[in-house]
Design a protein around this motif. Structure first.
Motif, PDB file in Angstrom:
ATOM      1  N   LEU A   6     -11.588 -11.921 -13.250  1.00 28.88           N
ATOM      2  CA  LEU A   6     -12.519 -10.935 -12.720  1.00 28.88           C
ATOM      3  C   LEU A   6     -13.824 -11.538 -12.209  1.00 28.88           C
ATOM      4  CD1 LEU A   6     -12.084  -8.093 -15.381  1.00 28.88           C
ATOM      5  CD2 LEU A   6     -11.405  -8.007 -12.971  1.00 28.88           C
ATOM      6  N   LEU A   7     -13.975 -12.851 -12.370  1.00 28.80           N
ATOM      7  CA  LEU A   7     -15.235 -13.480 -11.971  1.00 28.80           C
ATOM      8  C   LEU A   7     -15.607 -13.215 -10.502  1.00 28.80           C
ATOM      9  CD1 LEU A   7     -15.225 -16.906 -13.873  1.00 28.80           C
ATOM     10  CD2 LEU A   7     -16.780 -14.972 -14.191  1.00 28.80           C
ATOM     11  N   PRO A   8     -14.691 -13.313  -9.542  1.00 31.00           N
ATOM     12  CA  PRO A   8     -15.084 -13.026  -8.147  1.00 31.00           C
ATOM     13  C   PRO A   8     -15.618 -11.617  -7.965  1.00 31.00           C
ATOM     14  CG  PRO A   8     -12.976 -14.174  -8.216  1.00 31.00           C
ATOM     15  CD  PRO A   8     -13.294 -13.784  -9.620  1.00 31.00           C
ATOM     16  N   TRP A   9     -14.967 -10.629  -8.564  1.00 29.51           N
ATOM     17  CA  TRP A   9     -15.414  -9.248  -8.439  1.00 29.51           C
ATOM     18  C   TRP A   9     -16.780  -9.058  -9.107  1.00 29.51           C
ATOM     19  CZ3 TRP A   9     -10.286 -10.533  -9.070  1.00 29.51           C
ATOM     20  CH2 TRP A   9      -9.393 -10.032  -8.117  1.00 29.51           C
ATOM     21  N   ALA A  10     -16.946  -9.651 -10.286  1.00 28.81           N
ATOM     22  CA  ALA A  10     -18.220  -9.524 -10.997  1.00 28.81           C
ATOM     23  C   ALA A  10     -19.344 -10.200 -10.234  1.00 28.81           C
ATOM     24  CB  ALA A  10     -18.099 -10.113 -12.403  1.00 28.81           C
ATOM     25  N   ALA A  11     -19.055 -11.384  -9.676  1.00 30.21           N
ATOM     26  CA  ALA A  11     -20.086 -12.112  -8.933  1.00 30.21           C
ATOM     27  C   ALA A  11     -20.513 -11.342  -7.690  1.00 30.21           C
ATOM     28  CB  ALA A  11     -19.568 -13.499  -8.561  1.00 30.21           C
ATOM     29  N   LEU A  12     -19.550 -10.770  -6.974  1.00 29.06           N
ATOM     30  CA  LEU A  12     -19.892 -10.022  -5.759  1.00 29.06           C
ATOM     31  C   LEU A  12     -20.660  -8.747  -6.083  1.00 29.06           C
ATOM     32  CD1 LEU A  12     -16.581 -10.538  -3.769  1.00 29.06           C
ATOM     33  CD2 LEU A  12     -18.832 -11.400  -3.128  1.00 29.06           C
ATOM     34  N   LEU A 282      -9.211  -8.221  -2.475  1.00 25.82           N
ATOM     35  CA  LEU A 282     -10.323  -7.974  -3.395  1.00 25.82           C
ATOM     36  C   LEU A 282     -10.523  -6.488  -3.689  1.00 25.82           C
ATOM     37  CD1 LEU A 282     -13.025 -10.463  -2.055  1.00 25.82           C
ATOM     38  CD2 LEU A 282     -11.965 -10.526  -4.320  1.00 25.82           C
ATOM     39  N   TYR A 283     -10.396  -5.646  -2.655  1.00 27.46           N
ATOM     40  CA  TYR A 283     -10.869  -4.274  -2.827  1.00 27.46           C
ATOM     41  C   TYR A 283      -9.803  -3.196  -2.659  1.00 27.46           C
ATOM     42  CZ  TYR A 283     -15.389  -6.530  -2.695  1.00 27.46           C
ATOM     43  OH  TYR A 283     -16.463  -7.343  -2.974  1.00 27.46           O
ATOM     44  N   ALA A 284      -8.637  -3.520  -2.116  1.00 23.19           N
ATOM     45  CA  ALA A 284      -7.570  -2.522  -2.013  1.00 23.19           C
ATOM     46  C   ALA A 284      -6.452  -2.788  -3.010  1.00 23.19           C
ATOM     47  CB  ALA A 284      -7.022  -2.494  -0.587  1.00 23.19           C
ATOM     48  N   ALA A 285      -6.060  -4.053  -3.160  1.00 24.28           N
ATOM     49  CA  ALA A 285      -4.937  -4.386  -4.042  1.00 24.28           C
ATOM     50  C   ALA A 285      -5.142  -3.936  -5.484  1.00 24.28           C
ATOM     51  CB  ALA A 285      -4.665  -5.888  -3.977  1.00 24.28           C
ATOM     52  N   PRO A 286      -6.333  -4.106  -6.094  1.00 25.14           N
ATOM     53  CA  PRO A 286      -6.489  -3.685  -7.495  1.00 25.14           C
ATOM     54  C   PRO A 286      -6.208  -2.199  -7.714  1.00 25.14           C
ATOM     55  CG  PRO A 286      -8.274  -5.153  -6.896  1.00 25.14           C
ATOM     56  CD  PRO A 286      -7.540  -4.830  -5.622  1.00 25.14           C
ATOM     57  N   TYR A 309     -11.173  -2.905  -9.563  1.00 26.52           N
ATOM     58  CA  TYR A 309     -11.412  -1.763  -8.677  1.00 26.52           C
ATOM     59  C   TYR A 309     -12.779  -1.145  -8.940  1.00 26.52           C
ATOM     60  CZ  TYR A 309     -11.350   3.242  -7.606  1.00 26.52           C
ATOM     61  OH  TYR A 309     -11.688   4.508  -7.209  1.00 26.52           O
ATOM     62  N   LEU A 310     -13.122  -0.952 -10.217  1.00 25.41           N
ATOM     63  CA  LEU A 310     -14.392  -0.313 -10.562  1.00 25.41           C
ATOM     64  C   LEU A 310     -15.590  -1.189 -10.194  1.00 25.41           C
ATOM     65  CD1 LEU A 310     -13.443   1.297 -13.993  1.00 25.41           C
ATOM     66  CD2 LEU A 310     -13.770   2.448 -11.782  1.00 25.41           C
ATOM     67  N   LEU A 311     -15.436  -2.501 -10.264  1.00 24.89           N
ATOM     68  CA  LEU A 311     -16.512  -3.382  -9.821  1.00 24.89           C
ATOM     69  C   LEU A 311     -16.739  -3.241  -8.322  1.00 24.89           C
ATOM     70  CD1 LEU A 311     -15.732  -6.582 -11.932  1.00 24.89           C
ATOM     71  CD2 LEU A 311     -17.817  -5.194 -12.069  1.00 24.89           C
ATOM     72  N   GLY A 312     -15.653  -3.087  -7.570  1.00 24.80           N
ATOM     73  CA  GLY A 312     -15.798  -2.829  -6.142  1.00 24.80           C
ATOM     74  C   GLY A 312     -16.482  -1.502  -5.872  1.00 24.80           C
ATOM     75  N   VAL A 313     -16.121  -0.491  -6.641  1.00 18.59           N
ATOM     76  CA  VAL A 313     -16.769   0.816  -6.522  1.00 18.59           C
ATOM     77  C   VAL A 313     -18.258   0.707  -6.835  1.00 18.59           C
ATOM     78  CG1 VAL A 313     -16.918   3.107  -7.577  1.00 18.59           C
ATOM     79  CG2 VAL A 313     -14.683   2.157  -6.960  1.00 18.59           C
ATOM     80  N   LEU A 332     -15.666   5.875  -4.533  1.00 19.24           N
ATOM     81  CA  LEU A 332     -14.351   5.841  -5.190  1.00 19.24           C
ATOM     82  C   LEU A 332     -13.236   5.584  -4.176  1.00 19.24           C
ATOM     83  CD1 LEU A 332     -14.810   8.875  -7.615  1.00 19.24           C
ATOM     84  CD2 LEU A 332     -14.897   6.436  -8.199  1.00 19.24           C
ATOM     85  N   ALA A 333     -13.489   5.902  -2.920  1.00 13.54           N
ATOM     86  CA  ALA A 333     -12.483   5.691  -1.873  1.00 13.54           C
ATOM     87  C   ALA A 333     -12.671   4.355  -1.175  1.00 13.54           C
ATOM     88  CB  ALA A 333     -12.560   6.833  -0.860  1.00 13.54           C
ATOM     89  N   HIS A 334     -13.372   3.426  -1.799  1.00 17.09           N
ATOM     90  CA  HIS A 334     -13.623   2.129  -1.169  1.00 17.09           C
ATOM     91  C   HIS A 334     -12.338   1.413  -0.749  1.00 17.09           C
ATOM     92  CE1 HIS A 334     -16.009  -1.239   0.025  1.00 17.09           C
ATOM     93  NE2 HIS A 334     -15.549  -2.052  -0.905  1.00 17.09           N
ATOM     94  N   PRO A 335     -11.275   1.424  -1.533  1.00 19.40           N
ATOM     95  CA  PRO A 335     -10.035   0.780  -1.057  1.00 19.40           C
ATOM     96  C   PRO A 335      -9.520   1.372   0.253  1.00 19.40           C
ATOM     97  CG  PRO A 335      -9.916   1.184  -3.412  1.00 19.40           C
ATOM     98  CD  PRO A 335     -11.142   1.892  -2.930  1.00 19.40           C
ATOM     99  N   ALA A 336      -9.606   2.697   0.395  1.00 19.59           N
ATOM    100  CA  ALA A 336      -9.168   3.325   1.645  1.00 19.59           C
ATOM    101  C   ALA A 336     -10.060   2.879   2.804  1.00 19.59           C
ATOM    102  CB  ALA A 336      -9.197   4.845   1.501  1.00 19.59           C
ATOM    103  N   SER A 337     -11.346   2.702   2.538  1.00 20.61           N
ATOM    104  CA  SER A 337     -12.260   2.224   3.573  1.00 20.61           C
ATOM    105  C   SER A 337     -11.834   0.853   4.078  1.00 20.61           C
ATOM    106  CB  SER A 337     -13.686   2.143   3.021  1.00 20.61           C
ATOM    107  OG  SER A 337     -14.168   3.413   2.647  1.00 20.61           O
ATOM    108  N   ILE A 338     -11.466  -0.026   3.166  1.00 20.16           N
ATOM    109  CA  ILE A 338     -11.069  -1.381   3.536  1.00 20.16           C
ATOM    110  C   ILE A 338      -9.778  -1.356   4.353  1.00 20.16           C
ATOM    111  CG2 ILE A 338     -10.365  -3.626   2.653  1.00 20.16           C
ATOM    112  CD1 ILE A 338     -13.354  -3.021   2.338  1.00 20.16           C
ATOM    113  N   VAL A 339      -8.843  -0.517   3.968  1.00 17.72           N
ATOM    114  CA  VAL A 339      -7.587  -0.409   4.726  1.00 17.72           C
ATOM    115  C   VAL A 339      -7.868   0.099   6.135  1.00 17.72           C
ATOM    116  CG1 VAL A 339      -5.382   0.799   4.869  1.00 17.72           C
ATOM    117  CG2 VAL A 339      -6.166  -0.107   2.670  1.00 17.72           C
TER     118      VAL A 339
END
Length: 364
Positions: A6-12, A282-286, A309-313, A332-339
């Motif tokens: 989770l380090l990449p998600w936490a760092a971003l 990073l943001y859709a797959a989780p 996913y929640l870190l991306g949110v 909460l719809a951030h994965p859909a935004s990336i797609v």
């Protein structure tokens, strides 16, 4: 040890929070003694230029303010709307024919800058931007207080595309070190939004002005890079308390607008593909992996995917909260935004290969 993934998600997410804290804000209003020219290029904007003009005419605290509007070959009633709304309170210019090797907006901005020869500060504004009465003086104060050559105060983005439009601010808050960008002379470390730009006149001329970026689809970022190449500095700021921008009124208009420029944002198709794949991972797959892993009994990995996913949110909500955007429930719809963003990038490159890119009736 599995949680270390989770380090990449936490760092971003942490980087977004730090950038949000460091983001420049417009200072309280103060009277500006310099000569400021507001430069408004318009082309077929009859249906939306009036609110922009009214907000420009209502500016306060800038005694040396002048407003120039350039009608760039409109085929609707844009010039008539400008005359009716502003009369002799603005200088309405008729744009010259587009020369070979120029794109429309850089040419319009170039003509406006030449017309405003006596100004100390140039403020380029798009027709879909509405400014608060103290916007110009607050932004000019920040330009001088920071000592930068070019200031990009991002307005609040409204209109169509709630899933896609906020990615503009989220992207640079998440991936761009803002204060390092200000200090670094590297042109590649640049960002700007052409909806509203302020630039020191001397620095603009030293950079070659819009003539230096005459054929660039993303003339705003190209100008920021050119400023850096010639020894200037740039900065981003949150302009949402003083400016709003209704970029696209409908989804088809948004798709067309992104189509004209996204192909140019990454340098090449392989680079664009790599960026899109990384963003999807990073943001859709989780969000997709979490329920699948839970259903298969992999509860630890499901929890890890859910946390990613929640870190991306969290990053998306943080960006929205400091740029005038809508944090909930949109984040909460951030994965859909990336797609959707990935689809828009692919579509832009496809149109580019076909030679089918146009904007406001002109081929690109």
């Amino acid at each position: 040890m599995s949680w270390l993934v989770l380090l990449p998600w936490a760092a971003l997410a942490a980087h977004t929070v730090v950038n949000a804290a460091l983001l420049r804000r417009l200072p309280p209003a103060a009277t500006v003694s310099e000569k400021v020219a507001v430069l408004l290029p318009v082309r077929n904007e009859a249906d939306r230029v009036q609110p922009c003009l009214e907000s420009l005419l209502a500016q306060e605290g800038v005694p040396g303010l002048t407003i120039f509007v350039l009608d760039d070959g409109s085929t609707d009633q844009t010039a008539e709307v400008v005359r009716a709304a502003a009369g002799d309170k603005v200088r309405l210019l008729t744009g010259a024919p587009l020369p070979a090797g120029w794109l429309g907006k850089p040419h319009a901005c170039h003509q406006l800058a030449e017309a405003a020869a006596g100004a100390d500060v140039l403020s380029f504004v798009d027709a879909d931007v509405v400014l608060a009465p103290d916007a110009i003086r607050r932004a000019t104060t920040l330009l001088r207080r920071t000592g930068v050559t070019l200031l990009s105060p991002y307005p609040e983005i409204t209109g169509a595309g709630r899933l896609v439009q906020p990615l503009l601010q989220w992207s640079w808050l998440t991936f761009l070190p803002l204060r390092a960008m200000e200090r670094s002379p590297r042109p590649s470390l640049s960002a700007a939004g052409g909806q509203w730009l302020l630039v020191d006149r001397a620095g603009y001329q030293r950079a070659g002005g819009h003539a230096a970026v005459r054929a660039d689809v993303l003339e705003d970022i190209a100008l920021a890079r050119q400023v850096k190449r010639t020894g200037g500095r740039i900065a981003l700021a949150d302009g949402s308390p003083a400016a709003s921008c209704r970029m696209y009124a409908t989804w088809p208009a948004l798709v067309a607008g992104y189509g004209k420029s996204l192909w140019h944002s990454f340098g090449s198709a392989p680079a664009a593909g790599a960026v899109v794949v990384i963003l999807l991972l990073l943001y859709a797959a989780p969000a997709v992996a979490a329920p699948i892993l839970a259903a298969s009994g992999e509860f630890r990995w499901a929890a890890i995917a859910l946390t990613a996913y929640l870190l991306g949110v969290c990053g998306r909500a943080t960006a929205a909260s400091v740029t005038g955007g809508r944090a909930w429930p949109d984040a909460l719809a951030h994965p859909a935004s990336i797609v959707l963003f990935g689809w828009l990038v692919a579509r832009s490159f496809r149109l580019r290969r076909r030679g089918a890119l146009t904007w406001k009736g002109r081929p690109l």
